[in-house]
Design an enzyme around this catalytic site. Structure first.
Site, short mmCIF file in Angstrom:
data_model
loop_
_atom_site.label_atom_id
_atom_site.label_comp_id
_atom_site.label_asym_id
_atom_site.label_seq_id
_atom_site.Cartn_x
_atom_site.Cartn_y
_atom_site.Cartn_z
N ASP A 52 2.37 3.65 -4.97
CA ASP A 52 2.63 2.21 -5.04
C ASP A 52 4.01 1.91 -5.63
OD1 ASP A 52 -0.02 1.85 -4.26
OD2 ASP A 52 -0.73 1.72 -6.34
N TYR A 110 -2.61 13.63 -11.11
CA TYR A 110 -1.89 12.46 -11.62
C TYR A 110 -2.02 12.40 -13.14
CZ TYR A 110 -1.54 10.12 -7.02
OH TYR A 110 -1.23 9.78 -5.73
#
Lengths: 248, 248
Positions: A52, A110
């Site tokens: 994003d 992540y």
């Protein structure tokens, strides 16, 4: 024709995410423009997945098909010379012609960093979500472990993907921990794959646990009956870094 | 009337240095504007010294005289709320009315970071000088130690101050070391005070030693007979951080 794969590190602060968008600065867009100028023609850069706007990467994995026979070391140097300093490529290798960084990815990791101190250093601020308000951190640490294993993550998908039919929302999470390190809470998660906004929504739910708005049962319910819940809240992009992508 | 002292951390990348300049974004200028809005009038913020455009600070020390009786914790929070995220203040304390961060400073410590790897991470690039070319690092490490002690630093002053009369260029260096840490060379220097551009010129000379253009004797000659030498070369600002300022 040859296929090259490489790692991409980026400071996502000033990019509108990974994926090419008309008239917006994106990491994929910049890479395609720079590599296209070396190839002397249009190229398509595949990534292991979109990130994003504002999300960072330590080692996104990408691949490109070229006619240009330039040696990999020269390719790496030429691309880095032309890229802005906020994007760097490394570990350029010849890959199988059918290698696809997204379809062949087996595991992604992540990290999400929540800075808990009152004063967020100017040197850290780009890579954290600054949340200095009270949180029940022990409850968050326990809840983070609930994400491990195989689950239907419908409750953690982006709103615009939640009801999309025909695509499984089931993912396997190998590792999910939240820990305190100095003044930060660090959430580390490794999984077979992630839905759009999924990591930020997982963190958003942990923050709700920390605020006392949700408890462990509520987290389990979201993992068991996802479609009953509205997704989110979505934690801010700045704290999220794609750490690595693994292949077989 | 009261005097407050505080620490200031800043990412200097986007500032035209510490000192107020008309129509340019400076750290002192932003602080005076923000604190002036809390005071409800013009204020003057004193710093422990100027830093050049692009130079960073972990803990610059500053002071301001106020009429506003705002408690120090509220002052810290209010100022940080109004400042850009690239500047943060901390450790706000009541100080003696005559406290001056520059005149009363006894010791300042700086670090300068030279990144030696080919690929400079997007997450480090703002705080380093990226120099991936060959250097004789052992010669540089030896030369860095020569700066320790009391010397006339005329050869390391900025060109526009080198010939200024009446101000001593003598400074005492308590500590001067260069070390390798992972892919970086880190120069750490603590002294009684520093001339304009002095740390960057000290690093510039170390880089000349690393390139084989100067040897230890040439460094000693600059410390002994400074006025015979043109100052510089001046290493880039981005690698320099003011670490701390100490008082009695």
């Amino acid at each position: 024709v040859r296929r090259l794969q490489f790692n991409v590190a980026y400071d996502g602060t000033d990019f509108h995410g990974w994926q090419v968008q008309p008239d917006l600065l994106t990491v994929q867009g910049v890479l395609e423009s720079v590599i296209g100028s070396i190839e002397g023609g249009t190229v398509h850069v595949d990534g292991s997945g979109r990130t994003d706007a504002g999300v960072h990467a330590l080692a996104q994995v990408a691949a490109v098909t070229l006619n240009n026979p330039i040696p990999v070391d020269n390719f790496r140097r030429a691309v880095n010379r032309l890229l802005p300093l906020t994007i760097r490529i490394s570990n350029v290798e010849e890959a199988a012609e059918d290698f696809h960084p997204r379809f062949h990815a087996r595991r992604k990791t992540y990290e999400y960093r929540i800075f808990r101190g009152e004063i967020c250093s100017p040197f850290e601020r780009r890579w954290v979500h600054h949340y200095p308000y009270p949180l029940e951190e022990d409850a968050m640490i326990s809840a983070a472990a609930l994400y491990a294993g195989g689950h239907d993550f419908t409750a953690f998908a982006a709103a615009d993907e939640k009801d999309a039919l025909g695509r499984s929302k089931r993912r396997f999470i190998y590792h999910s921990t939240l820990r305190r390190e100095d003044q930060s809470l660090i959430f580390r998660i490794a999984g077979s794959g992630f839905l759009k906004h999924m990591v930020r929504n997982l963190v958003g739910v942990l923050l709700e646990v920390g605020k006392g708005n949700l408890d462990a049962d509520a987290v389990c319910a979201r993992l068991a009956n996802g479609s009953q819940y509205r997704p989110g809240p979505t934690a801010p992009a700045s704290g999220l870094v794609l750490i690595s992508v693994e292949y077989e």
